[in-house]
Write a protein that holds these residues in place. Structure first.
Motif, mmCIF file in Angstrom:
data_model
loop_
_atom_site.group_PDB
_atom_site.id
_atom_site.type_symbol
_atom_site.label_atom_id
_atom_site.label_comp_id
_atom_site.label_asym_id
_atom_site.label_seq_id
_atom_site.Cartn_x
_atom_site.Cartn_y
_atom_site.Cartn_z
ATOM 1 N N PHE A 364 -6.714 -2.909 0.953
ATOM 2 C CA PHE A 364 -7.362 -2.812 2.223
ATOM 3 C C PHE A 364 -6.579 -2.564 3.433
ATOM 4 C CE2 PHE A 364 -10.749 -5.218 4.931
ATOM 5 C CZ PHE A 364 -11.216 -4.046 5.566
ATOM 6 N N HIS A 398 -2.923 -3.803 7.906
ATOM 7 C CA HIS A 398 -4.065 -4.457 6.977
ATOM 8 C C HIS A 398 -5.427 -4.167 7.459
ATOM 9 C CE1 HIS A 398 -6.184 -7.355 4.580
ATOM 10 N NE2 HIS A 398 -4.976 -7.555 4.055
ATOM 11 N N LEU A 400 -7.982 -6.049 7.529
ATOM 12 C CA LEU A 400 -8.649 -7.133 8.411
ATOM 13 C C LEU A 400 -8.570 -7.161 9.805
ATOM 14 C CD1 LEU A 400 -7.113 -10.260 6.153
ATOM 15 C CD2 LEU A 400 -9.654 -9.593 6.451
ATOM 16 N N LYS A 401 -7.630 -6.214 10.234
ATOM 17 C CA LYS A 401 -7.454 -6.075 11.582
ATOM 18 C C LYS A 401 -8.501 -4.953 12.269
ATOM 19 C CE LYS A 401 -2.673 -7.362 11.849
ATOM 20 N NZ LYS A 401 -1.354 -7.067 12.396
ATOM 21 N N LEU A 403 -11.685 -4.460 10.850
ATOM 22 C CA LEU A 403 -12.863 -4.430 9.966
ATOM 23 C C LEU A 403 -14.047 -3.760 10.412
ATOM 24 C CD1 LEU A 403 -13.483 -8.567 9.181
ATOM 25 C CD2 LEU A 403 -12.952 -6.366 7.567
ATOM 26 N N PRO B 183 -18.507 -10.151 8.375
ATOM 27 C CA PRO B 183 -17.192 -9.650 8.073
ATOM 28 C C PRO B 183 -16.583 -10.082 6.599
ATOM 29 C CG PRO B 183 -17.400 -10.593 10.433
ATOM 30 C CD PRO B 183 -18.720 -10.808 9.516
ATOM 31 N N VAL B 186 -17.303 -7.911 4.072
ATOM 32 C CA VAL B 186 -16.722 -6.586 4.108
ATOM 33 C C VAL B 186 -15.493 -6.791 3.321
ATOM 34 C CG1 VAL B 186 -15.429 -4.897 5.727
ATOM 35 C CG2 VAL B 186 -17.631 -5.804 6.328
ATOM 36 N N ASN B 187 -14.736 -7.776 3.499
ATOM 37 C CA ASN B 187 -13.445 -8.182 2.880
ATOM 38 C C ASN B 187 -13.510 -7.950 1.252
ATOM 39 O OD1 ASN B 187 -12.570 -8.788 5.341
ATOM 40 N ND2 ASN B 187 -12.397 -10.907 5.094
ATOM 41 N N VAL B 190 -15.413 -3.775 0.531
ATOM 42 C CA VAL B 190 -14.508 -2.741 0.404
ATOM 43 C C VAL B 190 -13.952 -2.448 -0.906
ATOM 44 C CG1 VAL B 190 -12.260 -4.155 1.058
ATOM 45 C CG2 VAL B 190 -13.093 -1.571 1.906
ATOM 46 N N PHE B 191 -13.703 -3.411 -1.816
ATOM 47 C CA PHE B 191 -12.957 -3.358 -3.163
ATOM 48 C C PHE B 191 -13.901 -2.893 -4.032
ATOM 49 C CE2 PHE B 191 -9.985 -6.445 -1.026
ATOM 50 C CZ PHE B 191 -8.983 -5.416 -0.905
ATOM 51 N N LEU B 400 -6.262 -14.665 9.661
ATOM 52 C CA LEU B 400 -7.320 -13.643 10.207
ATOM 53 C C LEU B 400 -8.658 -13.889 9.290
ATOM 54 C CD1 LEU B 400 -4.976 -10.549 9.704
ATOM 55 C CD2 LEU B 400 -6.128 -11.116 11.716
#
Lengths: 429, 429
Positions: A364, A398, A400-401, A403, B183, B186-187, B190-191, B400
């Protein structure tokens, strides 16, 4: 060896007059990239003859693969090639680097490449390559006797400086624009009490930082007055790629361009490895990646000119949004000399590339990495990159920063009731 | 060796009838933790005699320090101690582990400890220790011929499964409660395209996953039907700590307790290293950390009883919020037998500990790590932990992912105009 005082240089971060022996390891002097004038090691970043940028000049001793391989699984395995003391591991630091070099078979297949690797710097301590450069800046600040460790930043650099400063136990001050979103403030404020919000845009914050660096004794601004030491940290990306490939150079490499420093330092690293006999002198092409909304180097490359015309950035790739890149001209030199190119992609292509990389390789990336992967794709499609040659692409940070960049692009495939009947009806897999 | 069919076992993830030689490396059988009954390796997780949990039984060959040290800088350096094939590195995986073990001098000083280390798993590929266990589950799924890789989760596990599945190129399905914040969706989204939102709470999602695992051929749910293989991945935390300390065991270790599996596996790893002669048999105390809002094991420990009374979780430490922990009784056994303890902290103490760790060591932990560091602090203050003995504390994930927990606790120190005069007036450093 003595450091001239702040009054003489106008940019000293140090009140300490003397350096200990070996403070900067194999580094011997500062050399102007423009006119070649040399200067003693110290808190200087501009040539006193021509105001050109200073960089580190070395006298390397014998460095062997075995010596490096016996080192720790972080950037200090290359300490004999960096401006840091031999006992660097004994001072608290974030121990960044030696991140994954992943064979990217699925992404290669998607793009039609025969051999592709992703160098993934998103797993660094604060999740970007900035931990590498900041670790070298921290060492310089320490050796120069600096009392404050600082930077102006809106993102990755702020995180890296705040974390490294905390770990080192040095007073750390991070300057940000006051309108920065709360989550980005938290990523730095968690590490340091001294997060300073400045009422202005990033240029205003940067200008203030330069002014403080010029006026105040003892302040080490990582990307201002200790920049020559800081910038060398990016060389470790090049060293690691070569070592992780089994001590050889890739045939093609794609690197994001913000200031352009990282690209020039990876090239410098490859040249050093060749000169030291650590890798064979095989040809490689260097490619630069920019966002369409901040494309001064790509534009100059395409126009076939040597001068970079500054732009006003407008792109989701905020960590690449430097409108007047200091090392842009060197990026042009290197990409042209090696047979590479500088290419650009739109914000939409950046978003697509983030999802492409995540789904193909489980990585990601932030918008900067989306830019680099997007440019890789475009380079293949436009025939600028040889699909049969071994290629490395660098992921610098990354997801996550950043999103928000993809939060509208991905989401649930289906929403179902919590029953097996609902599951079978949805025909999910 | 054959796998019994899904109909026979009720929990087979595989339609493949045979395993290749060495599919599970040194693993020889499945052993019931309760009654000791053994069973052939396969997609089984419950004893067919007593329904107790199955875990992996091994026959280790000779394993040397040199052999391990010559391995890659990830968990596969310990492949001779894991239920994975010898060629595991040739299959695409996220290459997790070998994360930093940082000497925490500042945190030690703050807490009054003489020697403290932080094992920092926040720099794993998807920023939590889950990448370790998921990598082992993925190997099992592959060897068992599974066609779908899946999990129910609200957080770290979902990220790890989605990323590992993408990298492996196996169809991956992640089930989440439909009310999960965007959020967090999304983490994982995205995969994988197959993020399935379930209208229900986490218990409902979990129940549905177990039902699917029981009914469908070819589905490998990492924490259900391949759980015995999955759980072994946590042993690598123990191996790494011992190796990174210079092949010895710490005197005290503090580990977060959700299901309790990680704590039991770190202990198992230490015992294996002793049995194999890789470390000296020195005494160590194991401490468990829970949040006050989900404290069933801490409560049983304090009450001096053997039975865990389930609770309804209510804490900001969501990745530890398992109200009825499967391995809770083994956590009680191990902490009591080694002379450790199980302690708990409030949400406010968790928040404070996150900031404490960040400012002392430059490590940004999620709420689970805040729980563990908070418990470490409390153990010292209450005299349960010996401040003179060498101690390791495990940080299992990245801040994060739980930004909200501290976003009200930290922020700018000052807001100033973008002028040097404003800077000097603010007397920042």
């Amino acid at each position: 060896m003595t450091i001239t005082s702040a009054r003489e240089t106008g940019n000293a971060p140090s009140g300490t007059p003397t350096l200990r022996d070996g403070a900067f390891g194999p580094a011997r002097e500062l050399v102007c990239r423009e006119c070649g004038t040399t200067r003693e090691l110290g808190p200087h970043y501009a040539c006193h003859e021509c105001f050109g940028p200073l960089e580190i000049g070395y006298e390397f001793g014998t460095v062997t693969r075995e010596q490096i391989e016996a080192g720790p699984a972080n950037i200090w395995r290359y300490k004999a090639l960096l401006p840091v003391p031999d006992d660097i591991e004994t001072s608290p630091n974030t121990e960044p680097g030696f991140t994954r070099l992943l064979k990217a078979e699925h992404l290669a297949a998607e793009l039609g490449l025969s051999s592709l690797w992703v160098k993934d710097d998103s797993t660094n301590p604060t999740n970007s390559f900035k931990d590498r450069v900041v670790a070298c800046a921290l060492s310089a600040a320490r050796e120069l006797g600096s009392t404050v460790f600082a930077c102006p930043s809106t993102g990755n650099l702020a995180n890296a400086v705040a974390a490294a400063g905390a770990r080192a136990g040095i007073e750390t001050v991070v300057f940000i624009p006051s309108n920065l979103e709360t989550p980005k403030q938290v990523n730095s404020a968690v590490f340091t009490e001294k997060l300073i919000a400045v009422d202005g845009n990033y240029d205003d914050v940067n200008k203030l930082a330069s002014e403080i660096a010029g006026e105040e004794d003892g302040w080490a601004f990582v990307n201002v007055n200790v920049r020559p030491y800081y910038a060398e940290g990016s060389k470790t990306l090049g060293y690691e790629i070569a070592e992780q490939l089994g001590w050889r150079l890739p045939e093609q490499i794609v690197i994001p361009v913000a200031s352009g420093s990282q690209l020039t330092k990876v090239h410098k690293a490859f040249q050093e490895l060749i000169a030291l006999g650590l890798v064979e002198d095989t040809p490689y092409k260097v490619f630069g990646a920019q966002a369409h909304g901040c494309n001064p180097v790509a534009t100059a490359y395409k126009d076939g000119v040597d001068a970079i015309r500054p732009v006003k950035p407008d792109t989701i790739a905020k960590s690449l949004a430097i409108g007047n890149p200091a090392d842009g001209i060197y990026v042009l030199d290197i990409t042209r000399a090696t047979g590479g190119a500088v290419e650009e992609v739109s914000d939409e292509e950046i978003r697509e590339a983030i999802v492409l990389l995540a789904r193909a390789e489980g990585i990601f990336t932030e918008t900067a990495g989306g830019t680099t992967v997007g440019v890789l794709k475009k380079l293949v499609e436009t025939g600028q990159l040889d699909p049969a040659a071994e290629t490395v692409v660098i992921n610098t940070g990354h997801g996550l920063k950043t999103l928000d960049a993809v939060s509208s692009a991905v989401g649930p495939y289906a929403t179902i009731a919590p029953t097996y009947a609902a599951f079978t009806a949805a025909r999910i897999a």
